[in-house]
Design an enzyme around this catalytic site. Structure first.
Site, PDB file in Angstrom:
ATOM      1  N   ASP A   1       2.661  -1.035  -2.133  1.00 54.81           N
ATOM      2  CA  ASP A   1       1.920  -2.278  -2.394  1.00 54.81           C
ATOM      3  C   ASP A   1       1.059  -2.214  -3.644  1.00 54.81           C
ATOM      4  O   ASP A   1       0.005  -2.857  -3.726  1.00 54.81           O
ATOM      5  CB  ASP A   1       1.039  -2.656  -1.183  1.00 54.81           C
TER       6      ASP A   1
ATOM      7  N   GLY B   1       7.804  -5.260   0.697  1.00 60.04           N
ATOM      8  CA  GLY B   1       7.379  -6.648   0.524  1.00 60.04           C
ATOM      9  C   GLY B   1       6.821  -6.751  -0.879  1.00 60.04           C
ATOM     10  O   GLY B   1       5.737  -6.246  -1.149  1.00 60.04           O
ATOM     11  N   HIS B   2       7.586  -7.335  -1.779  1.00 55.87           N
ATOM     12  CA  HIS B   2       7.182  -7.420  -3.185  1.00 55.87           C
ATOM     13  C   HIS B   2       6.834  -8.869  -3.521  1.00 55.87           C
ATOM     14  O   HIS B   2       7.684  -9.755  -3.446  1.00 55.87           O
ATOM     15  CB  HIS B   2       8.305  -6.900  -4.093  1.00 55.87           C
TER      16      HIS B   2
ATOM     17  N   LYS C   1       4.224  -3.685  -7.540  1.00 54.13           N
ATOM     18  CA  LYS C   1       5.493  -3.437  -8.247  1.00 54.13           C
ATOM     19  C   LYS C   1       6.264  -4.724  -8.521  1.00 54.13           C
ATOM     20  O   LYS C   1       6.819  -4.917  -9.600  1.00 54.13           O
ATOM     21  CB  LYS C   1       6.376  -2.487  -7.419  1.00 54.13           C
TER      22      LYS C   1
ATOM     23  N   GLN D   1       8.197   1.005  -1.695  1.00 52.82           N
ATOM     24  CA  GLN D   1       7.214   1.923  -1.115  1.00 52.82           C
ATOM     25  C   GLN D   1       6.463   2.609  -2.267  1.00 52.82           C
ATOM     26  O   GLN D   1       6.425   2.078  -3.363  1.00 52.82           O
ATOM     27  CB  GLN D   1       7.869   2.957  -0.174  1.00 52.82           C
TER      28      GLN D   1
HETATM   29  P1  GDP Z   1       4.377  -4.369  -4.078  1.00 48.82           P
HETATM   30  O1  GDP Z   1       4.898  -4.098  -2.735  1.00 48.82           O
HETATM   31  O2  GDP Z   1       4.072  -3.116  -4.832  1.00 48.82           O
HETATM   32  O3  GDP Z   1       5.219  -5.302  -4.886  1.00 48.82           O
HETATM   33  O4  GDP Z   1       2.969  -5.094  -3.869  1.00 48.82           O
HETATM   34  P2  GDP Z   1       2.643  -6.263  -2.793  1.00 48.82           P
HETATM   35  O5  GDP Z   1       3.279  -7.503  -3.244  1.00 48.82           O
HETATM   36  O6  GDP Z   1       2.926  -5.786  -1.425  1.00 48.82           O
HETATM   37  O7  GDP Z   1       1.078  -6.304  -2.905  1.00 48.82           O
HETATM   38  C1  GDP Z   1       0.426  -6.554  -4.105  1.00 48.82           C
HETATM   39  C2  GDP Z   1      -0.450  -7.797  -3.923  1.00 48.82           C
HETATM   40  O8  GDP Z   1      -1.377  -7.873  -4.972  1.00 48.82           O
HETATM   41  C3  GDP Z   1       0.317  -9.098  -3.961  1.00 48.82           C
HETATM   42  O9  GDP Z   1      -0.318 -10.019  -3.139  1.00 48.82           O
HETATM   43  C4  GDP Z   1       0.214  -9.508  -5.418  1.00 48.82           C
HETATM   44  O10 GDP Z   1       0.339 -10.919  -5.600  1.00 48.82           O
HETATM   45  C5  GDP Z   1      -1.162  -9.058  -5.748  1.00 48.82           C
HETATM   46  N1  GDP Z   1      -1.386  -8.610  -7.134  1.00 48.82           N
HETATM   47  C6  GDP Z   1      -0.556  -7.964  -7.979  1.00 48.82           C
HETATM   48  N2  GDP Z   1      -1.189  -7.654  -9.111  1.00 48.82           N
HETATM   49  C7  GDP Z   1      -2.442  -8.116  -8.998  1.00 48.82           C
HETATM   50  C8  GDP Z   1      -3.600  -8.076  -9.833  1.00 48.82           C
HETATM   51  O11 GDP Z   1      -3.605  -7.520 -10.910  1.00 48.82           O
HETATM   52  N3  GDP Z   1      -4.736  -8.653  -9.329  1.00 48.82           N
HETATM   53  C9  GDP Z   1      -4.793  -9.265  -8.121  1.00 48.82           C
HETATM   54  N4  GDP Z   1      -5.933  -9.799  -7.732  1.00 48.82           N
HETATM   55  N5  GDP Z   1      -3.704  -9.306  -7.313  1.00 48.82           N
HETATM   56  C10 GDP Z   1      -2.571  -8.731  -7.740  1.00 48.82           C
HETATM   57  P1  IMO Z   2       6.372  -1.838  -0.630  1.00 48.24           P
HETATM   58  O1  IMO Z   2       7.714  -1.698  -1.295  1.00 48.24           O
HETATM   59  C1  IMO Z   2       3.388  -0.142   2.033  1.00 48.24           C
HETATM   60  C2  IMO Z   2       4.853   2.274   5.374  1.00 48.24           C
HETATM   61  C3  IMO Z   2       4.691   1.743   6.772  1.00 48.24           C
HETATM   62  C4  IMO Z   2       4.597   3.038   7.545  1.00 48.24           C
HETATM   63  C5  IMO Z   2       5.545   3.962   6.800  1.00 48.24           C
HETATM   64  C6  IMO Z   2       6.931   4.047   7.423  1.00 48.24           C
HETATM   65  O2  IMO Z   2       5.985  -3.222  -0.345  1.00 48.24           O
HETATM   66  O3  IMO Z   2       5.346  -1.061  -1.389  1.00 48.24           O
HETATM   67  P2  IMO Z   2       9.012   2.404   7.607  1.00 48.24           P
HETATM   68  O4  IMO Z   2       9.107   0.989   8.044  1.00 48.24           O
HETATM   69  O5  IMO Z   2       9.466   2.660   6.212  1.00 48.24           O
HETATM   70  O6  IMO Z   2       9.630   3.354   8.580  1.00 48.24           O
HETATM   71  O7  IMO Z   2       7.433   2.741   7.653  1.00 48.24           O
HETATM   72  O8  IMO Z   2       5.650   3.440   5.491  1.00 48.24           O
HETATM   73  N1  IMO Z   2       5.558   1.371   4.440  1.00 48.24           N
HETATM   74  C7  IMO Z   2       4.959   0.706   3.450  1.00 48.24           C
HETATM   75  N2  IMO Z   2       3.666   0.613   3.111  1.00 48.24           N
HETATM   76  N3  IMO Z   2       4.325  -0.779   1.293  1.00 48.24           N
HETATM   77  C8  IMO Z   2       5.631  -0.667   1.596  1.00 48.24           C
HETATM   78  O9  IMO Z   2       6.602  -1.167   0.802  1.00 48.24           O
HETATM   79  C9  IMO Z   2       6.002   0.049   2.751  1.00 48.24           C
HETATM   80  N4  IMO Z   2       7.175   0.321   3.359  1.00 48.24           N
HETATM   81  C10 IMO Z   2       6.887   1.137   4.377  1.00 48.24           C
HETATM   82  O10 IMO Z   2       3.545   0.957   6.890  1.00 48.24           O
HETATM   83  O11 IMO Z   2       3.301   3.571   7.425  1.00 48.24           O
HETATM   84 MG    MG Z   3       4.442  -4.502  -0.731  1.00 43.40          MG
END
Ligand code: GDP
Ligand code: IMO
Ligand code: MG
Length: 420
Positions: free
Chosen positions: A12, A39-40, A15, A221
């Site tokens: 998270d 979840g991107h 990416k 991840q």
């Molecule tokens: P990912 O899994 O690495 O793609 O990240 P996620 O989407 O799960 O979580 C990142 C969260 O931070 C999302 O809600 C994005 O919209 C938000 N986000 C990304 N970059 C920034 C930033 O620079 N500032 C803020 N405030 N939010 C951001």
């Molecule tokens: P993105 O791509 C954050 C965590 C789960 C759990 C562990 C194992 O959005 O960064 P799994 O379902 O893979 O067996 O879970 O890994 N986990 C993540 N945490 N971002 C993710 O993906 C994750 N995908 C799995 O919460 O602790």
């Molecule tokens: Mg994510």
């Protein structure tokens, strides 16, 4: 050549946004591991979209997006994602390609994931319950069904055989799950999947590279969730580091050029497992609130803490990071004081290395304190306009981890990114 964007923490890191931002510079965007546990989040036309399996380049009309063989693919989630993407006028039948060797997640994998977590009780991993662990077990256990198998008449027979095997395991767990509704969705989604571009991924991508096309590999991840080098057993089941790009797409190591590592300006983790800099207090709560730190896939509150440079330096080393992207710097805008972890105190001794088993030792983080910049940063477009306290914070991180922070993201929007 192939460049990589991947997460340096526990996932998270942002990416999705970063891949979407860089996608225009590439011809192909490819996912190489993970599955619907990811979840991107991206913003397209001011609408929030969360992608789970489709690469984050899909919203750029002329780009090829590939789901590589290293992914475990849930057809049901894929169909839903394709519907969302199609509602933006994107033709997935033209822009999305799936490698034949990609392993399938079937409904009983999800049931097994649940059963396994239930049995672990207190020591549960906090899996996303998407069937990831069981699906990768079937891959290494040599039982899996793969996307290419869909095109063979024996698919149904093999599906039934695998389901029976899973049923025996579920019986051993004394776990009962009604999966008939899931199966119905699964078979509908399978029909849809058959209509997509199923390709011989390794030839497809290597031919494109030979033609001079540019590939961006998108990690899911984070490196601290890597099956080998993460905080085992509190990890995911795939190789989330840059080495996974080779096996997850079928490309040779010398094809990899830049590795962009993404880190937040602080740190989060969702699910169980060690997290040395966790702030289980009002500061952590404030970061969660300001950063809206709730899981994009499961909605769970993310655990929050200060940036951990011991872990960050480790993941830069594992990945051969050439450039760092620091996201969510704006979340720290209103903090008077910031801390960065520079060492772990274990049994009274300061260590700068990630220990073999974080769960077996008590880690006391050693912090260096910084003055917060205390200024809104979300509208800044140029590096020279960044608050000097933010520059000081970044300069220290650069020097500690030995890789340059080249980009700072200061908001979730596509345009909120500054090149340093
Ligand atoms: P990912 O899994 O690495 O793609 O990240 P996620 O989407 O799960 O979580 C990142 C969260 O931070 C999302 O809600 C994005 O919209 C938000 N986000 C990304 N970059 C920034 C930033 O620079 N500032 C803020 N405030 N939010 C951001
Ligand atoms: P993105 O791509 C954050 C965590 C789960 C759990 C562990 C194992 O959005 O960064 P799994 O379902 O893979 O067996 O879970 O890994 N986990 C993540 N945490 N971002 C993710 O993906 C994750 N995908 C799995 O919460 O602790
Ligand atoms: Mg994510």
């Amino acid at each position: 050549m192939v460049d990589v964007i991947l997460g340096l923490q526990w996932g998270d890191e942002g990416k999705g946004k970063i891949v979407d931002y860089f996608a225009p510079q590439y011809n192909i965007i490819a996912r190489f591991q993970g599955g619907p546990n990811a979840g991107h989040t991206l913003y397209v036309e001011d609408k929030k979209i969360v992608l789970h399996q489709i690469p984050s380049g899909i919203f750029h009309q002329d780009k090829i997006n590939i789901i590589g063989n290293g992914v475990v693919l849930d057809p049901v989630t894929l169909k839903r994602e394709c519907d969302t993407v199609a509602s933006f006028g994107i033709d997935v039948k033209k822009n999305l390609f799936i490698a034949q060797r990609t392993n399938l997640i079937i409904p009983t994998h999800r049931a097994l994931d649940k059963a396994s977590e239930l049995q672990k009780a207190e020591s549960k991993i906090g899996s996303t319950l998407k069937g990831i662990g069981p699906a990768y077990m079937d891959k290494t256990g040599r039982n899996a069904l793969r996307v290419g198998d869909l095109l063979d008449k024996s698919f149904i027979t093999n599906y039934i055989k695998l389901r029976l095997k899973h049923q025996k395991l579920l019986d051993n767990f004394h776990f009962i799950e009604e999966i008939s509704a899931w199966e119905e969705e699964f078979f509908e989604a399978i029909e849809f999947l058959r209509t997509l571009n199923i390709v011989n991924g390794e030839y497809f991508i290597n031919n494109k590279i030979s033609e001079g096309k540019r590939v961006l590999a998108e990690g899911a991840q984070g490196s601290m969730l890597d099956i080998d080098f993460g905080t085992f057993p509190f990890v995911t089941s795939s190789s989330t580091i840059s080495a996974g790009v080779c096996t997850g797409l079928g490309i040779a190591p010398q094809k990899i050029n830049q590795v962009l590592g993404v880190t937040k300006a602080y740190c989060t983790r969702v699910g169980g497992g060690p997290f040395p800099t966790e702030l289980d207090n009002a500061i952590g709560e404030r970061i969660r609130k300001t950063g809206n730190e709730f899981g994009a896939t499961t909605g769970r509150p993310r655990r929050c803490g200060w940036i951990d440079l011991v872990a960050l330096k480790y993941t830069c080393m594992l990945n051969g990071v050439t450039q760092v992207v620091m996201t969510k710097a704006d979340v720290l805008d209103a903090f008077e004081e910031l801390k960065v972890c520079t060492a772990y105190k274990i049994n009274g001794e300061e260590k700068a290395e990630v220990p073999f088993q974080m769960t077996r030792v008590t880690i006391e983080p050693v912090y260096k304190c910084f003055t917060g910049w205390n200024r809104e940063s979300t509208k800044i477009k140029e590096a020279v306009l960044l608050p000097s306290d933010m520059s000081t914070y970044i300069a220290f991180i650069n020097q500690y981890i030995g890789a340059p922070v080249k980009y700072v993201s200061n908001g979730p929007g596509r345009e909120q990114i500054i090149t340093l």
